[in-house]
Design a protein around this motif. Structure first.
Motif, PDB file in Angstrom:
ATOM      1  N   ASP A 160       0.855  -1.189   0.000  1.00  0.00           N
ATOM      2  CA  ASP A 160       0.000   0.000   0.000  1.00  0.00           C
ATOM      3  C   ASP A 160       0.891   1.239   0.000  1.00  0.00           C
ATOM      4  OD1 ASP A 160      -1.702   2.142   0.602  1.00  0.00           O
ATOM      5  OD2 ASP A 160      -2.888   1.012   2.049  1.00  0.00           O
ATOM      6  N   ALA A 161       0.858   2.017  -1.079  1.00  0.00           N
ATOM      7  CA  ALA A 161       1.721   3.188  -1.202  1.00  0.00           C
ATOM      8  C   ALA A 161       1.445   4.219  -0.120  1.00  0.00           C
ATOM      9  CB  ALA A 161       1.542   3.826  -2.584  1.00  0.00           C
ATOM     10  N   SER A 162       0.197   4.262   0.368  1.00  0.00           N
ATOM     11  CA  SER A 162      -0.160   5.282   1.355  1.00  0.00           C
ATOM     12  C   SER A 162       0.306   4.936   2.765  1.00  0.00           C
ATOM     13  CB  SER A 162      -1.679   5.500   1.353  1.00  0.00           C
ATOM     14  OG  SER A 162      -2.359   4.359   1.832  1.00  0.00           O
ATOM     15  N   THR A 163       0.751   3.695   3.001  1.00  0.00           N
ATOM     16  CA  THR A 163       1.216   3.310   4.337  1.00  0.00           C
ATOM     17  C   THR A 163       2.631   2.743   4.317  1.00  0.00           C
ATOM     18  OG1 THR A 163       0.348   1.038   4.206  1.00  0.00           O
ATOM     19  CG2 THR A 163      -1.158   2.746   4.985  1.00  0.00           C
ATOM     20  N   VAL A 164       3.357   2.960   3.213  1.00  0.00           N
ATOM     21  CA  VAL A 164       4.667   2.337   3.068  1.00  0.00           C
ATOM     22  C   VAL A 164       5.666   2.860   4.102  1.00  0.00           C
ATOM     23  CG1 VAL A 164       5.606   3.998   1.397  1.00  0.00           C
ATOM     24  CG2 VAL A 164       6.357   1.596   1.317  1.00  0.00           C
ATOM     25  N   GLY A 165       5.375   3.999   4.710  1.00  0.00           N
ATOM     26  CA  GLY A 165       6.245   4.532   5.749  1.00  0.00           C
ATOM     27  C   GLY A 165       5.700   4.361   7.151  1.00  0.00           C
ATOM     28  N   ASP A 166       4.573   3.661   7.300  1.00  0.00           N
ATOM     29  CA  ASP A 166       3.908   3.488   8.593  1.00  0.00           C
ATOM     30  C   ASP A 166       4.450   2.234   9.281  1.00  0.00           C
ATOM     31  OD1 ASP A 166       2.118   2.974  10.700  1.00  0.00           O
ATOM     32  OD2 ASP A 166       0.422   3.826   9.612  1.00  0.00           O
ATOM     33  N   VAL A 190      -1.410   4.080  -5.582  1.00  0.00           N
ATOM     34  CA  VAL A 190      -0.679   5.333  -5.818  1.00  0.00           C
ATOM     35  C   VAL A 190      -1.650   6.478  -6.086  1.00  0.00           C
ATOM     36  CG1 VAL A 190       1.439   4.208  -6.611  1.00  0.00           C
ATOM     37  CG2 VAL A 190      -0.361   4.768  -8.264  1.00  0.00           C
ATOM     38  N   ASP A 191      -2.880   6.152  -6.469  1.00  0.00           N
ATOM     39  CA  ASP A 191      -3.875   7.197  -6.703  1.00  0.00           C
ATOM     40  C   ASP A 191      -4.273   7.916  -5.425  1.00  0.00           C
ATOM     41  OD1 ASP A 191      -4.921   4.510  -6.239  1.00  0.00           O
ATOM     42  OD2 ASP A 191      -6.920   5.440  -6.312  1.00  0.00           O
ATOM     43  N   LEU A 192      -3.968   7.317  -4.264  1.00  0.00           N
ATOM     44  CA  LEU A 192      -4.303   7.958  -2.990  1.00  0.00           C
ATOM     45  C   LEU A 192      -3.261   8.995  -2.568  1.00  0.00           C
ATOM     46  CD1 LEU A 192      -5.542   4.887  -0.897  1.00  0.00           C
ATOM     47  CD2 LEU A 192      -6.895   6.495  -2.279  1.00  0.00           C
ATOM     48  N   LEU A 193      -2.124   9.017  -3.251  1.00  0.00           N
ATOM     49  CA  LEU A 193      -1.078   9.981  -2.917  1.00  0.00           C
ATOM     50  C   LEU A 193      -1.340  11.312  -3.613  1.00  0.00           C
ATOM     51  CD1 LEU A 193       2.074   7.672  -2.999  1.00  0.00           C
ATOM     52  CD2 LEU A 193       0.501   8.168  -1.121  1.00  0.00           C
ATOM     53  N   GLU A 194      -0.820  12.386  -3.026  1.00  0.00           N
ATOM     54  CA  GLU A 194      -1.219  13.722  -3.453  1.00  0.00           C
ATOM     55  C   GLU A 194      -0.516  14.216  -4.709  1.00  0.00           C
ATOM     56  OE1 GLU A 194      -0.508  16.162  -0.084  1.00  0.00           O
ATOM     57  OE2 GLU A 194      -2.226  15.394   1.067  1.00  0.00           O
ATOM     58  N   ALA A 201       8.553   9.403  -3.590  1.00  0.00           N
ATOM     59  CA  ALA A 201       9.019   9.208  -2.217  1.00  0.00           C
ATOM     60  C   ALA A 201       8.633   7.826  -1.701  1.00  0.00           C
ATOM     61  CB  ALA A 201       8.452  10.296  -1.311  1.00  0.00           C
ATOM     62  N   ALA A 202       7.415   7.379  -2.035  1.00  0.00           N
ATOM     63  CA  ALA A 202       6.975   6.047  -1.615  1.00  0.00           C
ATOM     64  C   ALA A 202       7.831   4.967  -2.262  1.00  0.00           C
ATOM     65  CB  ALA A 202       5.502   5.851  -1.979  1.00  0.00           C
ATOM     66  N   GLU A 203       8.126   5.118  -3.547  1.00  0.00           N
ATOM     67  CA  GLU A 203       8.993   4.136  -4.196  1.00  0.00           C
ATOM     68  C   GLU A 203      10.400   4.183  -3.608  1.00  0.00           C
ATOM     69  OE1 GLU A 203      10.893   2.852  -8.489  1.00  0.00           O
ATOM     70  OE2 GLU A 203       8.996   3.953  -8.471  1.00  0.00           O
ATOM     71  N   GLY A 204      10.857   5.382  -3.226  1.00  0.00           N
ATOM     72  CA  GLY A 204      12.174   5.489  -2.598  1.00  0.00           C
ATOM     73  C   GLY A 204      12.254   4.688  -1.317  1.00  0.00           C
ATOM     74  N   ARG A 205      11.196   4.733  -0.517  1.00  0.00           N
ATOM     75  CA  ARG A 205      11.166   3.920   0.705  1.00  0.00           C
ATOM     76  C   ARG A 205      11.193   2.433   0.358  1.00  0.00           C
ATOM     77  NH1 ARG A 205       9.790   6.183   5.606  1.00  0.00           N
ATOM     78  NH2 ARG A 205       9.139   8.373   5.587  1.00  0.00           N
ATOM     79  N   LEU A 206      10.438   2.064  -0.663  1.00  0.00           N
ATOM     80  CA  LEU A 206      10.391   0.671  -1.073  1.00  0.00           C
ATOM     81  C   LEU A 206      11.771   0.197  -1.539  1.00  0.00           C
ATOM     82  CD1 LEU A 206       8.032  -1.278  -1.081  1.00  0.00           C
ATOM     83  CD2 LEU A 206       7.661  -0.758  -3.499  1.00  0.00           C
ATOM     84  N   GLN A 207      12.450   1.021  -2.297  1.00  0.00           N
ATOM     85  CA  GLN A 207      13.789   0.668  -2.761  1.00  0.00           C
ATOM     86  C   GLN A 207      14.765   0.560  -1.589  1.00  0.00           C
ATOM     87  OE1 GLN A 207      14.461   3.794  -5.617  1.00  0.00           O
ATOM     88  NE2 GLN A 207      13.649   2.585  -7.327  1.00  0.00           N
ATOM     89  N   GLU A 208      14.560   1.399  -0.582  1.00  0.00           N
ATOM     90  CA  GLU A 208      15.400   1.326   0.616  1.00  0.00           C
ATOM     91  C   GLU A 208      15.217  -0.016   1.326  1.00  0.00           C
ATOM     92  OE1 GLU A 208      15.655   3.475   5.013  1.00  0.00           O
ATOM     93  OE2 GLU A 208      14.751   4.554   3.321  1.00  0.00           O
ATOM     94  N   HIS A 221       3.964   0.455 -10.372  1.00  0.00           N
ATOM     95  CA  HIS A 221       2.974   1.318  -9.738  1.00  0.00           C
ATOM     96  C   HIS A 221       1.586   0.915 -10.210  1.00  0.00           C
ATOM     97  CE1 HIS A 221       6.157   4.791  -9.349  1.00  0.00           C
ATOM     98  NE2 HIS A 221       6.502   3.667  -8.745  1.00  0.00           N
ATOM     99  N   THR A 222       0.639   0.801  -9.273  1.00  0.00           N
ATOM    100  CA  THR A 222      -0.726   0.435  -9.648  1.00  0.00           C
ATOM    101  C   THR A 222      -1.740   1.213  -8.829  1.00  0.00           C
ATOM    102  OG1 THR A 222      -0.772  -1.416  -8.071  1.00  0.00           O
ATOM    103  CG2 THR A 222      -0.119  -1.920 -10.331  1.00  0.00           C
ATOM    104  N   SER A 223      -2.930   1.344  -9.400  1.00  0.00           N
ATOM    105  CA  SER A 223      -4.117   1.824  -8.691  1.00  0.00           C
ATOM    106  C   SER A 223      -5.147   0.709  -8.774  1.00  0.00           C
ATOM    107  CB  SER A 223      -4.666   3.095  -9.342  1.00  0.00           C
ATOM    108  OG  SER A 223      -3.714   4.140  -9.297  1.00  0.00           O
ATOM    109  N   ARG A 224      -5.731   0.356  -7.629  1.00  0.00           N
ATOM    110  CA  ARG A 224      -6.683  -0.764  -7.548  1.00  0.00           C
ATOM    111  C   ARG A 224      -6.079  -2.054  -8.103  1.00  0.00           C
ATOM    112  NH1 ARG A 224     -11.520   0.109  -5.858  1.00  0.00           N
ATOM    113  NH2 ARG A 224     -12.275  -1.807  -6.846  1.00  0.00           N
TER     114      ARG A 224
END
Length: 368
Positions: A160-166, A190-194, A201-208, A221-224
């Protein structure tokens, strides 16, 4: 057409699907023998069932058998999937995690369906629970590979891109453990991101997280969870024309962490202790009151999902809560009239909000 030459009739949709499916199977079978298995994992609420339903709706004629693992006692995901595939092609593994309590059941049920229905199945899809440690599941698949003539084709992890840092959700130890086994990471929602910057930034966390585990999966990257079939089921290279992968994307690299504890190891999942409890009601909910309750869900509940009887609605309504966010209500595509409601709640085992007292509070609020 030229004079005297009859134009060829266009193929029907069913004929076209058969041609596509045959082509896919020929390319798949040329890679490895045996029934291909796609394992879909990802943390609570990431969108695994949405992905499975997308695959089934866009299967290009491939016939799938689906195994669904529900950590709790309410078979919401199985019910949604059964709306897209024959009942006898869906196996629900309930009341436990497929990496622990129901791992043996997975092996038995998979062997059974392959023994009785192999000729009617082209691919097996296994959707794990949201808390699953994939390692024991992969070990089980390795153990039955020669006996049941199967092979693990692709491991897909939905994030979930919106919680990848949670740290409670997408960045939790359990979620990152799931990522460590993936050939393909779907950065979903990714559609939930602004903004595009937020997606980067979300992908950067994922790559980390990937660098920490020394893995290099394909990231999409996907939506639904809407993704081309070529990128999943190990088909990225199978569908590719000579000289390149489909759509110009690189084929998923083989992961080196699939069987990290050795062949034949008897293992249990190492995930955090989670607790579940089920709420049941025999009368319909008032839509407005339920929406007000869902807008402020109990603190500490990581995931909730259920089939609801809503007053005035002749079908079951699917309810999903992930973190503090609820999905829009949708009805279950079934002719069955609702006769009650069931909701399962999932929280961490060390959370005060999953105590018996808090469970009573949730029941009282929903019964009001």
């Amino acid at each position: 057409a030229a004079a005297g030459v009859a134009a060829a009739a266009a193929p029907t949709p069913e004929q076209a699907a058969t041609v596509v499916a045959t082509s896919l199977l020929e390319r798949l079978s040329s890679r490895r023998p045996g029934m291909p298995v796609c394992l879909i994992t990802g943390f609570l609420g990431a969108g695994k069932t949405t992905l499975v339903n997308h695959i089934l709706a866009n299967s290009q004629g491939l016939r799938a058998a689906v195994f669904v693992n529900e950590y709790g006692s309410v078979d919401v995901d199985g019910a949604l999937i059964r709306s897209r595939v024959d009942e006898d092609r869906v196996v629900s593994l309930m009341n436990g995690c497929v990496c622990c309590e129901v791992n043996e059941d997975l092996a038995l049920q998979l062997s059974k369906i392959l023994r009785t229905r192999r000729d009617t199945i082209d691919v097996v899809i296994i959707e794990t629970s949201g808390v699953c440690d994939p390692d024991p599941v992969l070990s089980t698949l390795q153990q039955i590979e020669d006996v049941d003539h199967v092979h693990l084709d692709t491991v897909v992890c939905v994030v979930d891109a919106s919680t990848v840092g949670d740290l409670e959700l997408g960045a939790s130890k359990d979620a990152r453990r799931q990522m460590g086994h993936a050939d393909v990471l779907l950065l979903n929602k990714v559609d939930l991101l602004e903004s595009p910057e937020a997606v980067q930034a979300a992908e950067g966390r994922l790559q980390e997280y990937c660098r920490e585990q020394e893995i290099e999966p394909m990231i999409l990257h996907t939506s639904r969870a809407e993704v081309d079939l070529e990128a999943l089921l190990g088909l990225a290279s199978a569908l590719a024309p000579v000289g390149g992968a489909a759509g110009g994307a690189a084929a998923p690299p083989p992961t080196t962490k699939r069987f990290c504890r050795g062949f034949g190891a008897s293992v249990r999942g190492q995930h955090t202790r989670f607790v579940t409890f089920a709420y049941k009601a025999s009368r319909p909910f008032d839509m407005m009151k339920f929406e007000q309750w869902a807008a402020n869900p109990p603190v500490g509940v990581l995931r909730a999902k259920g089939l609801l009887w809503m007053r005035g609605i002749p079908k079951y309504v699917c309810f999903h809560l992930a973190g503090r966010r609820t999905n829009p209500f949708e009805t279950l595509p079934s002719c069955e009239a609702p006769v009650g409601s069931e909701i399962v709640f999932v929280g961490r085992g060390d959370s005060d909000s999953t105590s018996a007292a808090d469970q009573d509070g949730i029941r009282q609020a929903l019964d009001a």
